[in-house]
Motif scaffolding. Structure first.
Motif, PDB file in Angstrom:
ATOM      1  N   VAL A 106       7.281  48.837 -26.957  1.00  0.00           N
ATOM      2  CA  VAL A 106       7.101  47.387 -26.809  1.00  0.00           C
ATOM      3  C   VAL A 106       5.879  46.977 -27.625  1.00  0.00           C
ATOM      4  N   ALA A 107       6.066  46.081 -28.582  1.00  0.00           N
ATOM      5  CA  ALA A 107       4.985  45.606 -29.445  1.00  0.00           C
ATOM      6  C   ALA A 107       4.866  44.096 -29.312  1.00  0.00           C
ATOM      7  N   TYR A 108       3.628  43.613 -29.151  1.00  0.00           N
ATOM      8  CA  TYR A 108       3.395  42.177 -28.942  1.00  0.00           C
ATOM      9  C   TYR A 108       2.160  41.748 -29.712  1.00  0.00           C
ATOM     10  N   ASP A 109       2.307  40.670 -30.509  1.00  0.00           N
ATOM     11  CA  ASP A 109       1.186  40.167 -31.314  1.00  0.00           C
ATOM     12  C   ASP A 109       0.891  38.690 -31.055  1.00  0.00           C
ATOM     13  N   HIS A 110       1.307  38.178 -29.912  1.00  0.00           N
ATOM     14  CA  HIS A 110       1.106  36.784 -29.504  1.00  0.00           C
ATOM     15  C   HIS A 110       1.965  35.810 -30.304  1.00  0.00           C
ATOM     16  N   VAL A 111       2.786  36.324 -31.176  1.00  0.00           N
ATOM     17  CA  VAL A 111       3.771  35.510 -31.884  1.00  0.00           C
ATOM     18  C   VAL A 111       5.164  36.027 -31.564  1.00  0.00           C
ATOM     19  N   GLU A 112       5.345  37.344 -31.727  1.00  0.00           N
ATOM     20  CA  GLU A 112       6.630  37.979 -31.458  1.00  0.00           C
ATOM     21  C   GLU A 112       6.477  39.128 -30.475  1.00  0.00           C
ATOM     22  N   LEU A 113       7.486  39.276 -29.640  1.00  0.00           N
ATOM     23  CA  LEU A 113       7.660  40.464 -28.807  1.00  0.00           C
ATOM     24  C   LEU A 113       8.820  41.239 -29.401  1.00  0.00           C
ATOM     25  N   ASN A 114       8.576  42.511 -29.746  1.00  0.00           N
ATOM     26  CA  ASN A 114       9.619  43.333 -30.347  1.00  0.00           C
ATOM     27  C   ASN A 114       9.808  44.619 -29.543  1.00  0.00           C
ATOM     28  N   PHE A 115      11.049  45.083 -29.521  1.00  0.00           N
ATOM     29  CA  PHE A 115      11.398  46.312 -28.826  1.00  0.00           C
ATOM     30  C   PHE A 115      11.834  47.372 -29.830  1.00  0.00           C
ATOM     31  N   TYR A 116      11.484  48.622 -29.537  1.00  0.00           N
ATOM     32  CA  TYR A 116      11.811  49.755 -30.397  1.00  0.00           C
ATOM     33  C   TYR A 116      12.546  50.799 -29.573  1.00  0.00           C
ATOM     34  N   LEU A 117      13.503  51.458 -30.190  1.00  0.00           N
ATOM     35  CA  LEU A 117      14.232  52.548 -29.549  1.00  0.00           C
ATOM     36  C   LEU A 117      13.934  53.834 -30.295  1.00  0.00           C
ATOM     37  N   ASN A 118      13.198  54.729 -29.651  1.00  0.00           N
ATOM     38  CA  ASN A 118      12.810  55.998 -30.275  1.00  0.00           C
ATOM     39  C   ASN A 118      12.185  55.771 -31.641  1.00  0.00           C
ATOM     40  N   GLY A 119      11.292  54.774 -31.707  1.00  0.00           N
ATOM     41  CA  GLY A 119      10.552  54.505 -32.930  1.00  0.00           C
ATOM     42  C   GLY A 119      11.236  53.593 -33.926  1.00  0.00           C
ATOM     43  N   VAL A 167      19.793  69.492 -34.108  1.00  0.00           N
ATOM     44  CA  VAL A 167      18.831  68.441 -33.793  1.00  0.00           C
ATOM     45  C   VAL A 167      19.543  67.112 -33.630  1.00  0.00           C
ATOM     46  N   ASN A 168      20.438  66.781 -34.567  1.00  0.00           N
ATOM     47  CA  ASN A 168      21.146  65.509 -34.495  1.00  0.00           C
ATOM     48  C   ASN A 168      22.024  65.414 -33.259  1.00  0.00           C
ATOM     49  N   SER A 169      22.728  66.491 -32.942  1.00  0.00           N
ATOM     50  CA  SER A 169      23.701  66.430 -31.861  1.00  0.00           C
ATOM     51  C   SER A 169      23.045  66.456 -30.491  1.00  0.00           C
ATOM     52  N   LEU A 170      21.837  67.041 -30.377  1.00  0.00           N
ATOM     53  CA  LEU A 170      21.240  67.220 -29.070  1.00  0.00           C
ATOM     54  C   LEU A 170      20.129  66.226 -28.759  1.00  0.00           C
ATOM     55  N   PHE A 171      19.372  65.778 -29.758  1.00  0.00           N
ATOM     56  CA  PHE A 171      18.154  65.035 -29.482  1.00  0.00           C
ATOM     57  C   PHE A 171      18.129  63.617 -30.037  1.00  0.00           C
ATOM     58  N   VAL A 172      19.002  63.248 -30.912  1.00  0.00           N
ATOM     59  CA  VAL A 172      18.916  61.957 -31.560  1.00  0.00           C
ATOM     60  C   VAL A 172      19.955  61.001 -30.994  1.00  0.00           C
ATOM     61  N   ASN A 173      19.489  59.875 -30.478  1.00  0.00           N
ATOM     62  CA  ASN A 173      20.389  58.819 -30.031  1.00  0.00           C
ATOM     63  C   ASN A 173      20.481  57.791 -31.144  1.00  0.00           C
ATOM     64  N   ASP A 174      21.582  57.808 -31.876  1.00  0.00           N
ATOM     65  CA  ASP A 174      21.734  56.876 -32.988  1.00  0.00           C
ATOM     66  C   ASP A 174      22.813  55.840 -32.695  1.00  0.00           C
ATOM     67  N   THR A 175      23.058  55.582 -31.401  1.00  0.00           N
ATOM     68  CA  THR A 175      24.031  54.562 -31.037  1.00  0.00           C
ATOM     69  C   THR A 175      23.441  53.155 -31.100  1.00  0.00           C
ATOM     70  N   GLY A 176      22.090  53.075 -31.105  1.00  0.00           N
ATOM     71  CA  GLY A 176      21.445  51.771 -31.066  1.00  0.00           C
ATOM     72  C   GLY A 176      21.304  51.209 -29.667  1.00  0.00           C
ATOM     73  N   LEU A 177      21.745  51.957 -28.651  1.00  0.00           N
ATOM     74  CA  LEU A 177      21.669  51.522 -27.261  1.00  0.00           C
ATOM     75  C   LEU A 177      20.819  52.507 -26.458  1.00  0.00           C
ATOM     76  N   PRO A 178      19.831  52.034 -25.702  1.00  0.00           N
ATOM     77  CA  PRO A 178      18.974  52.936 -24.919  1.00  0.00           C
ATOM     78  C   PRO A 178      19.760  53.736 -23.900  1.00  0.00           C
ATOM     79  N   GLN A 179      19.410  55.011 -23.782  1.00  0.00           N
ATOM     80  CA  GLN A 179      20.054  55.898 -22.829  1.00  0.00           C
ATOM     81  C   GLN A 179      18.993  56.704 -22.085  1.00  0.00           C
ATOM     82  N   GLU A 180      19.429  57.378 -21.032  1.00  0.00           N
ATOM     83  CA  GLU A 180      18.523  58.251 -20.289  1.00  0.00           C
ATOM     84  C   GLU A 180      17.877  59.256 -21.231  1.00  0.00           C
TER      85      GLU A 180
END
Length: 228
Positions: free
Chosen positions: A164-177, A145-158
């Motif tokens: 994308v979460a927005y509350d009119h104060v902050e815009l925050n980005f999430y990578l795979n949750g 599971v770790n080797s095939l499905f989890v991107n833990d580099t912290g950088l978005p990949q294919e």
């Protein structure tokens, strides 16, 4: 009789003003199908869910509720940008965040607004390599599971999903949750989800049935309705 009618209308107007303008929000799947406003050479397919080609697209529903969330699936790599934009954003550009009307995380791993870098994502590759070696110097075994499905580099990949979460104060980005911890505080105006693509990138916007749970208190984009 006519006098009473006009008096009734006047009384209703006074009553409505005394109550103020009240709002409520509701789901509306027919409005939230990402029928994207497009320009330049963008191609929108899959019932308005997928963008490819070159240029920017904006969803047809503004983020008006207090806490909104949506996702974008990186189906194919290339040059892309994901974030928020007003209707005045320049969609003829191949990158978002390069005018004062858009705020985007890009495939360069930088968050831009008005062509200025606000945050740069840092790779966790070095840290990850260190964690794969135990104190005795032997490499640690990875699960399938770790080797095939989890991107833990912290950088978005294919294949990854950007939240994308927005509350009119902050815009925050999430990578795979996982929160990327690159908050944007400069968002102004009425904003919409936006996607920019180029160089073969294919992105899907996801407005419901999310792959990852939204942050606490956030939910899918709702349609504003007025109550009189």
């Amino acid at each position: 009789m006519l006098y009473r009618f006009f008096l009734f209308i006047l009384q209703m107007q006074v009553y409505r003003r005394s109550l103020g303008y009240r709002r409520h929000y509701e789901y509306n799947n027919s409005e939230l199908n990402a029928e994207l406003t497009k320009r330049h050479e963008v191609v929108v397919i899959k019932s308005g869910q997928r963008a490819c080609g070159s240029g920017g697209v904006i969803a047809n529903t503004a983020l008006l509720q207090s806490k909104s969330y949506f996702e974008v699936k990186l189906q194919q790599g290339g040059q892309w940008s994901v974030g928020l934009a007003t209707l005045q954003a320049d969609l003829n550009q191949s990158k978002g965040g390069f005018d004062k009307e858009s705020w985007c995380l890009t495939s360069d791993h930088v968050v831009y607004h008005n062509a200025k870098p606000l945050h740069k994502l840092e790779s966790k590759a070095t840290e990850e390599c260190d964690s794969k070696v135990d104190p005795a110097g032997f490499p640690k075994l990875e699960t399938a599971v770790n080797s095939l499905f989890v991107n833990d580099t912290g950088l978005p990949q294919e294949g990854d999903t950007i939240g994308v979460a927005y509350d009119h104060v902050e815009l925050n980005f999430y990578l795979n949750g996982v929160n990327l911890n690159v908050p944007v505080l400069s968002v102004r105006g009425t904003v919409f989800p936006c996607i920019f693509v180029d160089d073969g990138a294919i992105l899907d916007i996801v407005l419901n049935n999310f792959q990852f749970s939204p942050p606490p208190g956030f939910e899918r984009i709702l349609i504003e309705q007025s109550l009189l």
